[in-house]
Scaffold this active site. Sequence first.
Site, PDB file in Angstrom:
ATOM      1  N   HIS A  46       4.804   0.141   0.193  1.00 16.65           N
ATOM      2  CA  HIS A  46       5.422  -0.848   1.135  1.00 16.65           C
ATOM      3  C   HIS A  46       4.636  -1.904   1.667  1.00 16.65           C
ATOM      4  O   HIS A  46       3.258  -1.521   1.700  1.00 16.65           O
ATOM      5  CB  HIS A  46       6.088   0.412   2.477  1.00 16.65           C
TER       6      HIS A  46
ATOM      7  N   HIS B  18       0.812  -1.013   0.020  1.00 18.81           N
ATOM      8  CA  HIS B  18       0.165  -0.074   0.160  1.00 18.81           C
ATOM      9  C   HIS B  18       0.882   0.960  -0.025  1.00 18.81           C
ATOM     10  O   HIS B  18       2.245   1.328   0.348  1.00 18.81           O
ATOM     11  CB  HIS B  18      -0.854  -0.007   1.102  1.00 18.81           C
TER      12      HIS B  18
ATOM     13  N   ASP C 165       0.588   4.986   2.011  1.00 20.62           N
ATOM     14  CA  ASP C 165      -0.301   5.328   3.249  1.00 20.62           C
ATOM     15  C   ASP C 165      -1.402   6.266   3.059  1.00 20.62           C
ATOM     16  O   ASP C 165      -1.251   7.213   1.964  1.00 20.62           O
ATOM     17  CB  ASP C 165       0.523   6.139   4.143  1.00 20.62           C
TER      18      ASP C 165
HETATM   19  C1  SIN Z   1       2.921   0.941   7.955  1.00 25.21           C
HETATM   20  O1  SIN Z   1       2.396   0.498   6.975  1.00 25.21           O
HETATM   21  O2  SIN Z   1       3.215   2.138   8.282  1.00 25.21           O
HETATM   22  C2  SIN Z   1       3.609  -0.133   8.947  1.00 25.21           C
HETATM   23  C3  SIN Z   1       4.782  -0.300   8.406  1.00 25.21           C
HETATM   24  C4  SIN Z   1       5.539  -1.064   9.233  1.00 25.21           C
HETATM   25  O3  SIN Z   1       5.130  -1.540  10.402  1.00 25.21           O
HETATM   26  O4  SIN Z   1       6.691  -1.759   8.848  1.00 25.21           O
END
Ligand code: SIN
Length: 297
Positions: free
Chosen positions: A273, A124, A126
């Site tokens: 990410h 995704h 954010d």
């Molecule tokens: C997130 O998507 O912000 C979490 C990423 C993570 O905990 O590594």
Amino acid sequence: MSSLSGKQGPRYRHTADSTDPYETIGVEKLTPIIGAEIFGVDIAKLIDDEARSNRQMDEIHRALAENLVIFFRDQHITPQQHLAFGRKFGELHVHPAAPNEGDPALMKIYADKDSPRANGEGWHTDVSCDLEPPMGSILYIKQCPPRGGDTLFANMYAAYEALSDRMKAYLDGLTALHDGEQTYRGLYSNYGVADKREYPRAEHPVVRTHPVTGKKALYVNRGFTRFIIGVPRDESDAMLAYLYQHAENPLFQCRFRWTENAIAFWDNRCAQHRAMWDYWPHTRSGTRVTVKGERPV
Ligand code: SIN
């Protein structure tokens, strides 16, 4: 997944970044395509020292633009310093659903043996369901499991560049609906967070132009994108399925192995990410500060 290699060599050829040396920070790339670890920065000091701050901040901006996600290890900062570091990059974003650690802009990131889920387990960007989605996120992990809990990042400029010219022409001018409803409703009930009456939704270009680099990035993600507007739903489903699979090619990725007190700062406008929840029953815990962004164009 089809191979990205053909008779002409790799389908995606990464253009080398500037070779100008950095003067106030060290920058060591994780891969040629995405991610770099930053050395010589003490964020606690950077916040308090204006003179040092201006020169290092310029180079941190440059390192982020060139690498899409940057990492700082062994940082000892308070929640207030975490927030202050975020404010150096812009106004802070408040998450529409997630629990916080005292300040609305300090998002809680936590999973342990009793958690029903962990944050960010699918690919995704954010809060892309916001009309003006966040430009960047700064995640500070204070407690790590003995192994695992890595975060993966993927370069969406590279994903766009590696598309065929015909596919680029097809996507040109298309928009898609990003909706927080299915993602967020009930998601944080284990923390006692009551659902909002409604969650953000927004229409964004399928390919956006980064306001700093001027480069085009693929801007659809499994977390929030529901459908492409103006084409039949089955066509949209097939196209999004292809684009997600394409964007998730390991060629475009790096993987960060956390150590306690490390920070990852990623640019949501050109990177996706996903977090690995492979460390159950251990605990992973930290906070995220998110910086507001602009309407994608
Ligand atoms: C997130 O998507 O912000 C979490 C990423 C993570 O905990 O590594």
